[in-house]
Design an enzyme around this catalytic site. Structure first.
Site, PDB file in Angstrom:
ATOM      1  N   GLU A  50      14.121  13.351   2.549  1.00 61.89           N
ATOM      2  CA  GLU A  50      13.573  13.268   1.200  1.00 61.89           C
ATOM      3  C   GLU A  50      13.926  11.955   0.529  1.00 61.89           C
ATOM      4  O   GLU A  50      13.133  11.412  -0.241  1.00 61.89           O
ATOM      5  CB  GLU A  50      14.066  14.450   0.363  1.00 61.89           C
ATOM      6  N   CYS A 202      -6.970  14.898  -2.173  1.00 62.95           N
ATOM      7  CA  CYS A 202      -6.995  14.242  -3.492  1.00 62.95           C
ATOM      8  C   CYS A 202      -6.323  12.881  -3.364  1.00 62.95           C
ATOM      9  O   CYS A 202      -5.352  12.570  -4.045  1.00 62.95           O
ATOM     10  CB  CYS A 202      -6.287  15.123  -4.522  1.00 62.95           C
ATOM     11  N   CYS A 209     -13.561  15.496  -2.367  1.00 62.44           N
ATOM     12  CA  CYS A 209     -13.715  16.654  -3.240  1.00 62.44           C
ATOM     13  C   CYS A 209     -14.462  17.803  -2.554  1.00 62.44           C
ATOM     14  O   CYS A 209     -14.284  18.966  -2.914  1.00 62.44           O
ATOM     15  CB  CYS A 209     -14.424  16.246  -4.528  1.00 62.44           C
ATOM     16  N   CYS A 218     -11.628  21.613 -11.225  1.00 57.26           N
ATOM     17  CA  CYS A 218     -11.236  20.232 -11.507  1.00 57.26           C
ATOM     18  C   CYS A 218     -12.123  19.611 -12.579  1.00 57.26           C
ATOM     19  O   CYS A 218     -13.333  19.473 -12.401  1.00 57.26           O
ATOM     20  CB  CYS A 218     -11.314  19.397 -10.220  1.00 57.26           C
TER      21      CYS A 218
END
Length: 370
Positions: A50, A202, A209, A218
């Site tokens: 991370e 996205c 889309c 959206c």
DNA sequence: TATTCGTGGTA
DNA sequence: TTACCAAGAAT
């Protein structure tokens, strides 16, 4: 009136089950088996992953992560490592303070005979972890109810709401939104699904889309402005500098390098000595001045080794690199932590930034020819 | 709150 | 060639 968060959650997880990425760190952990909801994953490798992934693409970080775990397989081995070894393992990843923070945390925990915390609050107290990274680790390791708000999620929410300003201005709102979307459920899959949706569908440019499970929710899509969102903050102009670098070779054939101060740009990394060109100054004069001011060495500037452009986030540099010979004085650290003369074939033992790796490469190619 | 932290891929 | 940008945090 019921809100639509449960529907968004279900459609997201349904999409993710079929289209989510397989090559994410927590799905690549030793053991191979895909973790179930109640499984607890080891904190150390997730923590390393991370931190590596902060502002860094998955595909870029993955090979570094594998090498890191091979070299420092657990907290104790990281704590026992030298700062040089740690920086060397990080070499090429950028944002080198992250490596020193990992090392510092490991060292402190080892001295206190403690392990890494696995809860978000405990993780967030560690150096280098903000809310998003701490939440991501906690949710990945223990499947806790900790949503994240990373760049993927910001972009996704900015489009979902058709937010008319840079997403940073919506931080509080977006945190509330991810909490509502998660609604107290376990977050391991949810967080990963959000990031995968952002990375694969996205996307920053040319979002897909037609493949999006949230298309009918959206607002950007409804308005046809998904390409224009998120709103970019007005860019600040980036200064440009020309940097003269002297690769100084003594009579033995050893080369002079210096180590940068531990903090700031490229902290702790090694470099050839150089400086920025001042108005009206020739490149050769820049190199002579830089060597004199930075290490107290008078040099004669020889042939040009190479020139190239290198971009950092907040400045653009044009490097012009010359071979030099020492004429007078003894190299001593003035702006560097230390300076040393090393054999060219030992340069690989020292951590360098990408720009100076490039100089080393040119040096090798040149010595290979002659 | 605004800047400062790298690097390499991509259009 | 240039600008954009990515699993953010620290100051």
């Amino acid at each position: 009136m019921r809100h639509r968060a449960p529907d968004l959650y279900a459609s997201l997880l349904s999409w993710w089950a079929h289209h989510g990425r397989r090559d994410v760190p927590w799905r690549l952990l030793p053991g191979g088996r895909q973790p179930g909801p109640d499984d607890v994953l080891p904190t150390y490798p997730v923590w390393v992953a991370e931190v590596m992934l902060q502002q860094t693409r998955l595909a870029v970080a993955l090979p570094f992560w594998r090498r890191w775990l091979d070299r420092f397989p657990d907290l104790a081995s990281l704590a026992a490592a030298s700062r040089q070894d740690v920086l060397h393992a990080w070499q090429g990843l950028g944002y080198y303070a992250r490596a020193q923070q990992l090392h510092g945390v490991a060292t402190q925990l080892a001295a206190a005979k403690r392990q890494l915390p696995a809860d978000r609050a405990g993780l967030e107290r560690l150096s280098g972890l903000g809310r998003t990274t701490a939440a991501s680790i906690a949710a990945t390791v223990g499947n806790s109810a900790d949503p994240i708000l990373d760049g993927n999620v910001r972009r996704l929410l900015a489009r979902l709401l058709a937010f008319p300003a840079p997403p940073r201005q919506a931080t509080a709102l977006f945190w509330t939104m991810v909490e509502l979307l998660l609604n107290g459920r376990r977050a391991r899959d949810f967080n990963q699904a959000l990031m995968d949706l952002g990375a694969l569908v996205c996307r920053p440019r040319a979002p897909l889309c037609r493949c999006c499970p949230w298309q009918r929710h959206c607002h950007a899509y409804a308005k046809g402005i998904q390409q224009q969102l998120p709103v970019r903050p007005t860019p600040t102009p980036i200064p440009r500098f020309v940097v003269g670098v002297g690769v100084v070779l003594d009579r033995q054939g050893k080369v002079l390098i210096g180590q940068r101060q531990p903090d700031g740009l490229l902290g702790g990394l090694w470099e050839f000595v150089g400086g920025t060109q001042e108005p009206g100054e020739t490149m050769a004069a820049t190199v002579v001045r830089a060597l004199w001011q930075n290490v107290g060495l008078a040099v004669a500037v020889g042939p040009e080794l190479l020139r190239f452009d290198h971009a950092y986030t907040h400045r653009r540099l044009s490097f012009v690199v010359y071979l030099c010979r020492p004429v007078a004085g003894d190299a001593r650290p003035v702006v560097n932590q230390q300076v040393v003369w090393v054999w060219p074939h030992d340069l690989h033992r020292y951590p360098f930034s990408a720009a100076h790796i490039r100089i080393i490469q040119a040096l090798r190619e040149r010595s290979g020819q002659t």
